[in-house]
Scaffold this motif. Sequence first.
Motif, short mmCIF file in Angstrom:
data_model
loop_
_atom_site.label_atom_id
_atom_site.label_comp_id
_atom_site.label_asym_id
_atom_site.label_seq_id
_atom_site.Cartn_x
_atom_site.Cartn_y
_atom_site.Cartn_z
N VAL A 183 0.92 -0.83 -0.30
CA VAL A 183 -0.10 0.14 0.12
C VAL A 183 1.13 1.32 -0.19
O VAL A 183 0.72 2.58 -0.71
N LEU A 184 1.21 1.32 1.06
CA LEU A 184 2.55 2.45 0.97
C LEU A 184 3.73 2.66 -0.20
O LEU A 184 3.94 3.93 -0.65
N ARG A 185 3.78 1.69 -0.91
CA ARG A 185 5.36 1.59 -2.14
C ARG A 185 4.01 2.56 -3.04
O ARG A 185 4.32 3.31 -4.12
N ARG A 186 2.97 2.21 -3.41
CA ARG A 186 1.73 2.26 -4.67
C ARG A 186 1.63 3.82 -3.86
O ARG A 186 1.98 4.29 -5.21
N ALA A 187 1.49 4.14 -3.17
CA ALA A 187 0.95 5.38 -2.70
C ALA A 187 2.66 6.48 -3.31
O ALA A 187 2.14 7.17 -3.47
N ALA A 188 3.75 5.90 -2.18
CA ALA A 188 4.46 6.35 -3.32
C ALA A 188 5.11 7.10 -3.94
O ALA A 188 5.43 8.01 -4.25
N LEU A 189 4.98 5.74 -5.24
CA LEU A 189 5.03 6.04 -6.43
C LEU A 189 3.19 7.14 -7.02
O LEU A 189 4.30 8.23 -8.00
N ARG A 190 2.01 7.28 -6.56
CA ARG A 190 1.78 8.09 -7.39
C ARG A 190 1.54 9.69 -6.48
O ARG A 190 1.09 10.06 -6.81
N LEU A 191 2.19 9.46 -5.00
CA LEU A 191 2.58 10.92 -5.08
C LEU A 191 3.28 11.45 -5.50
O LEU A 191 3.80 12.63 -5.86
N ARG A 192 4.38 10.49 -6.07
CA ARG A 192 5.68 11.41 -6.99
C ARG A 192 5.50 11.11 -8.50
O ARG A 192 5.39 13.28 -8.64
N ALA A 193 4.70 10.77 -9.11
CA ALA A 193 3.70 11.28 -9.96
C ALA A 193 2.53 12.74 -9.82
O ALA A 193 2.82 13.90 -10.96
#
Length: 440
Positions: A183-193
């Motif tokens: 959940v956190l890694r997925r969110a991190a990529l979307r936050l970066r985007a």
Amino acid sequence: MIDPRSHAVDPAWVDTRNAAVSADPAARVAGNAVATTDVEKLTVDRRVIASIDTSVSDLIPDAIVTDQKRSGRCCAFAGLNVLRASLIEELTVDSLELSQNFIYFHDKLEKAAAFLHRAVDDAERPLSDREVVETLREPISDGGWWPEFARLVSKYGMVPHAAMPDTHSATDSDAMNAHLATVLRRAALRLRAAVAAGADPEPVRSAAMEDVHRLLAIHLGTPPTEFMWQYRDKDKVFHRVGTLTPREFAERYAAGLEEFVVVAHDPRPEIPVNTRFGIERTDLMVGEPTQEHVTAALDVLKAAAIAAIQDGEPVWFACDVAKQREKKSGVWDAALHDYEGLYGVELSMTKAERLVARESALTHAMCLTGVDLLDNAPRRWRVENSWGDKLGEKGFHTMNDSWFDEYVYQVVVRASRLPDEVRAALEVEPVMLPSWDPMF
């Protein structure tokens, strides 16, 4: 420049070494032994085991031993074991257990919030950045440190074990941690985007926090907002205190947490004593400081720990638990295993060398509950662990003072137990160490 070919392994050299080892009687005997027996059993020096008496001159009465099982919650277990000692004395009960699961739930929630906050801060740093890589490698661990534990209790409170008992995932956390990490890694990529596109990252962050909370509630249960506090004392007298919130319970029974400080023995020659340090990127609760400690000489750590034990207060400590131990009997001694005698190879390193070479690390937290003093000098220490009652002396272990010297790195004591020069360092702004420092 060295020609790399000169360091390549030569098959002829291998043949020569194979023949030499085969012709060495000591190596043959060692090889035959290791082929059928665990090295840890072979190397135990029975003279050391036989010399250890588990009795100690100064002892805090034993409480029921706790068991973290297949989880890395030692920080919470050791922290709550410190706090419960005063409850046991005040309430005059034989023992009690506080809910580690309650602390665990809020610790995970705070770590997730800190990870997502950092992901926004790091959004413009490359994914190959050393610190970004490390953050993504382990987004949310079980492990923790005393300052983090104390802040959790101050913010959320604490509850008796019965008010929020362990679930399966609390005692066996791998699956939960893996899914939280996704959940956190997925969110991190979307936050970066979102940051790269100039969009507001907040909807992504808040949605991820809701997902984290949902997973935690499913795995660990929902923490109680209040509970009925009642107990029976040693004289079989029943007491019903009434309905309390977790914060009210902590304010009543865990006052004075702000008095405790982390005192570290850092043997590296470049690290001065009586100095306050912080470690970058260890702010595991948003808005709170990084993990901090003050350095001191080893005898300062011991003297403060002895004073606490003599006052009936267990001492939280961090160490490299797996070195030079006999796990089943629960014994630690700096010379317990004769690995060099088995291998015929020199393995010795100083404490500082082990630390900088990553041979040693702060891997586990436990409590000191006793010390054996001879002419006011410690000979051995009694250790309350959180590995159940099947190891050691019904869950209590014995640490010779030689092991304290080599493998204990931190103790947590009240600042008032420290000498003036150490307390003075607490008033100075901390020197910041990098996030990859071996003391974290």
